[in-house]
Design a protein around this motif. Structure first.
Motif, PDB file in Angstrom:
ATOM      1  N   GLN A 294      -2.206  13.030   5.085  1.00 23.02           N
ATOM      2  CA  GLN A 294      -3.426  12.164   5.964  1.00 23.02           C
ATOM      3  C   GLN A 294      -2.611  11.709   7.073  1.00 23.02           C
ATOM      4  N   ALA A 295      -1.274  11.399   6.872  1.00 18.85           N
ATOM      5  CA  ALA A 295      -0.692  10.799   8.088  1.00 18.85           C
ATOM      6  C   ALA A 295      -0.622  11.998   9.164  1.00 18.85           C
ATOM      7  N   LEU A 296      -0.390  13.086   8.732  1.00 18.97           N
ATOM      8  CA  LEU A 296      -0.346  14.472   9.543  1.00 18.97           C
ATOM      9  C   LEU A 296      -1.709  14.565  10.122  1.00 18.97           C
ATOM     10  N   LEU A 297      -2.975  14.455   9.637  1.00 20.49           N
ATOM     11  CA  LEU A 297      -4.217  14.544  10.089  1.00 20.49           C
ATOM     12  C   LEU A 297      -4.621  13.526  11.180  1.00 20.49           C
ATOM     13  N   GLU A 298      -4.247  12.211  10.858  1.00 20.32           N
ATOM     14  CA  GLU A 298      -4.310  11.078  11.728  1.00 20.32           C
ATOM     15  C   GLU A 298      -3.760  10.997  13.002  1.00 20.32           C
ATOM     16  N   ALA A 299      -2.380  11.590  12.745  1.00 15.70           N
ATOM     17  CA  ALA A 299      -1.640  11.936  14.127  1.00 15.70           C
ATOM     18  C   ALA A 299      -2.496  13.071  14.964  1.00 15.70           C
ATOM     19  N   ALA A 300      -2.983  14.222  14.296  1.00 12.86           N
ATOM     20  CA  ALA A 300      -3.684  15.295  15.022  1.00 12.86           C
ATOM     21  C   ALA A 300      -4.935  14.825  15.644  1.00 12.86           C
ATOM     22  N   THR A 301      -5.641  13.921  14.849  1.00 14.50           N
ATOM     23  CA  THR A 301      -6.964  13.473  15.530  1.00 14.50           C
ATOM     24  C   THR A 301      -7.044  12.157  15.956  1.00 14.50           C
ATOM     25  N   ARG A 302      -5.919  11.211  15.924  1.00 15.60           N
ATOM     26  CA  ARG A 302      -5.997   9.906  16.244  1.00 15.60           C
ATOM     27  C   ARG A 302      -7.162   9.133  15.571  1.00 15.60           C
ATOM     28  N   VAL A 303      -7.576   9.386  14.389  1.00 15.37           N
ATOM     29  CA  VAL A 303      -8.620   8.941  13.650  1.00 15.37           C
ATOM     30  C   VAL A 303      -7.905   8.396  12.358  1.00 15.37           C
ATOM     31  N   LYS A 304      -8.376   7.190  12.151  1.00 16.37           N
ATOM     32  CA  LYS A 304      -7.702   6.644  10.834  1.00 16.37           C
ATOM     33  C   LYS A 304      -8.532   6.856   9.715  1.00 16.37           C
ATOM     34  N   PRO A 305      -8.241   7.449   8.386  1.00  8.47           N
ATOM     35  CA  PRO A 305      -8.856   7.533   7.500  1.00  8.47           C
ATOM     36  C   PRO A 305      -9.331   6.463   6.587  1.00  8.47           C
ATOM     37  N   VAL A 306     -10.643   6.509   6.200  1.00 11.33           N
ATOM     38  CA  VAL A 306     -10.654   5.472   5.109  1.00 11.33           C
ATOM     39  C   VAL A 306     -10.216   5.581   3.803  1.00 11.33           C
ATOM     40  N   ILE A 307      -9.502   4.601   3.377  1.00 12.42           N
ATOM     41  CA  ILE A 307      -8.699   4.997   2.273  1.00 12.42           C
ATOM     42  C   ILE A 307      -9.219   4.365   1.045  1.00 12.42           C
ATOM     43  N   ILE A 308      -9.399   5.246   0.189  1.00 14.89           N
ATOM     44  CA  ILE A 308     -10.128   4.792  -1.292  1.00 14.89           C
ATOM     45  C   ILE A 308      -9.115   4.119  -2.261  1.00 14.89           C
ATOM     46  N   GLY A 309      -8.146   4.859  -2.326  1.00 16.88           N
ATOM     47  CA  GLY A 309      -7.205   4.249  -3.756  1.00 16.88           C
ATOM     48  C   GLY A 309      -6.441   3.057  -3.389  1.00 16.88           C
ATOM     49  N   LYS A 310      -5.689   2.914  -4.469  1.00 17.40           N
ATOM     50  CA  LYS A 310      -4.866   1.529  -4.229  1.00 17.40           C
ATOM     51  C   LYS A 310      -3.808   1.762  -3.105  1.00 17.40           C
ATOM     52  N   PRO A 311      -3.700   0.538  -2.182  1.00 16.16           N
ATOM     53  CA  PRO A 311      -4.127  -0.680  -2.515  1.00 16.16           C
ATOM     54  C   PRO A 311      -5.465  -1.217  -2.105  1.00 16.16           C
ATOM     55  N   GLU A 312      -6.027  -0.308  -1.585  1.00 13.14           N
ATOM     56  CA  GLU A 312      -7.501  -0.647  -1.099  1.00 13.14           C
ATOM     57  C   GLU A 312      -8.608  -1.277  -1.867  1.00 13.14           C
ATOM     58  N   ALA A 313      -9.532  -2.120  -1.423  1.00 11.18           N
ATOM     59  CA  ALA A 313     -10.417  -2.754  -2.190  1.00 11.18           C
ATOM     60  C   ALA A 313     -11.535  -1.903  -2.983  1.00 11.18           C
ATOM     61  N   ILE A 314     -11.515  -0.598  -2.461  1.00 13.43           N
ATOM     62  CA  ILE A 314     -12.678   0.128  -3.004  1.00 13.43           C
ATOM     63  C   ILE A 314     -12.544   0.362  -4.390  1.00 13.43           C
ATOM     64  N   ILE A 315     -11.211   0.944  -4.695  1.00 16.18           N
ATOM     65  CA  ILE A 315     -10.842   1.359  -6.136  1.00 16.18           C
ATOM     66  C   ILE A 315     -10.910   0.165  -6.969  1.00 16.18           C
ATOM     67  N   VAL A 316     -10.257  -0.703  -6.360  1.00 21.72           N
ATOM     68  CA  VAL A 316      -9.746  -2.136  -7.249  1.00 21.72           C
ATOM     69  C   VAL A 316     -11.457  -2.470  -7.830  1.00 21.72           C
ATOM     70  N   ASN A 317     -12.216  -2.826  -6.741  1.00 22.26           N
ATOM     71  CA  ASN A 317     -13.272  -3.492  -7.297  1.00 22.26           C
ATOM     72  C   ASN A 317     -14.260  -2.755  -8.170  1.00 22.26           C
TER      73      ASN A 317
END
Length: 254
Positions: free
Chosen positions: A165-188
């Motif tokens: 994802q870091a490679l693609l973020e560098a190539a696109t200048r777009v930050k991904p929506v992160i689903i997994g830990k430590p983000e709230a989406i998977i925890v909730n």
């Protein structure tokens, strides 16, 4: 405090790559014996929940119901369904991720997909990265299944989905929506399935950056076990201390 429900990481906590962690196996068995609710919450998207269930039974002496396994893949599909942007996607990932997205009714589109979903794919090629980059540049929603830069294995710390994802973020200048830990989406979502109040639940894991931060960022108690990613000597320097730190899950008293 007595916790009423447990969210538990797998790799590095219950097992390590192909290596057993007997204390982790016993931890799940003790929860079952005492009928304490738990969810096995993993950022790994390479396997389906059924594959994880079979692997735990065959290799790690853990027999667990399918409903107790919640993966970043399942959380990703839940998120895509909630967003309702369309039923097309370009997916970088293995069977656990691709099959679940397909079964949820999404078809592959390499040109103008609604979503670009990126997990770990051990068959990754440059052309796959090109396809994902161009689709994100055209406006596809960039979803990262999990931010794990590394995965702990018997060989050592290998590149994880977060590195791709870091490679693609560098190539696109777009930050991904992160689903997994430590983000709230998977925890909730995992808490919802667990059916236990947030104040009475605890997050258990070996990785401070994902498992423990998932608890800290989402108001859960945390138990760090130093059998995987985060080493004992690193604990003293952690910016926010876990609620509990153990060298072995055998030390935990319910």
């Amino acid at each position: 405090m007595t916790y009423k429900g447990y969210l538990i990481d797998l790799d590095g906590t219950i097992y390590r790559g192909k290596d057993r962690i007997p204390a982790g196996e016993r931890f799940v068995q003790r929860l079952q014996e005492q009928q304490i609710p738990y969810m096995l919450v993993t950022n790994n998207t390479m396997r389906t929940p059924q594959m994880i269930q079979d692997m735990l039974a065959e290799n790690f002496n853990v027999e667990t119901p399918l409903k107790t396994i919640y993966t970043a893949t399942l959380a990703t599909v839940d998120y895509m369904n909630d967003m309702a942007r369309g039923k097309t996607a370009y997916v970088i990932g293995e069977i656990g991720l691709k099959s679940a997205i397909a079964q949820a009714g999404y078809t592959e589109d390499k040109e103008n997909p609604a979503y670009v979903v990126v997990g770990l794919d051990r068959g990754l090629t440059y052309e796959m990265l090109v396809t994902a980059t161009l689709a994100i540049q055209k406006g596809a929603l960039f979803i990262g299944t999990n931010p794990d830069l590394n995965i702990p294995t018997e060989r050592g710390q290998l590149p994880g989905a977060g590195s791709v994802q870091a490679l693609l973020e560098a190539a696109t200048r777009v930050k991904p929506v992160i689903i997994g830990k430590p983000e709230a989406i998977i925890v909730n979502k995992a808490l919802e399935y667990l059916g236990v109040e947030r104040s009475r639940a605890i997050m258990v894991g070996d990785n401070y950056l994902t498992d423990i931060m998932a608890g800290i960022k989402n108001d859960l108690a945390t138990l760090l076990v130093t059998t995987g990613f985060t080493k004992p000597e690193e604990v003293v320097g952690l910016p926010i201390q876990p609620s509990h730190v153990l060298a072995s899950l055998d030390e935990w008293e319910f």
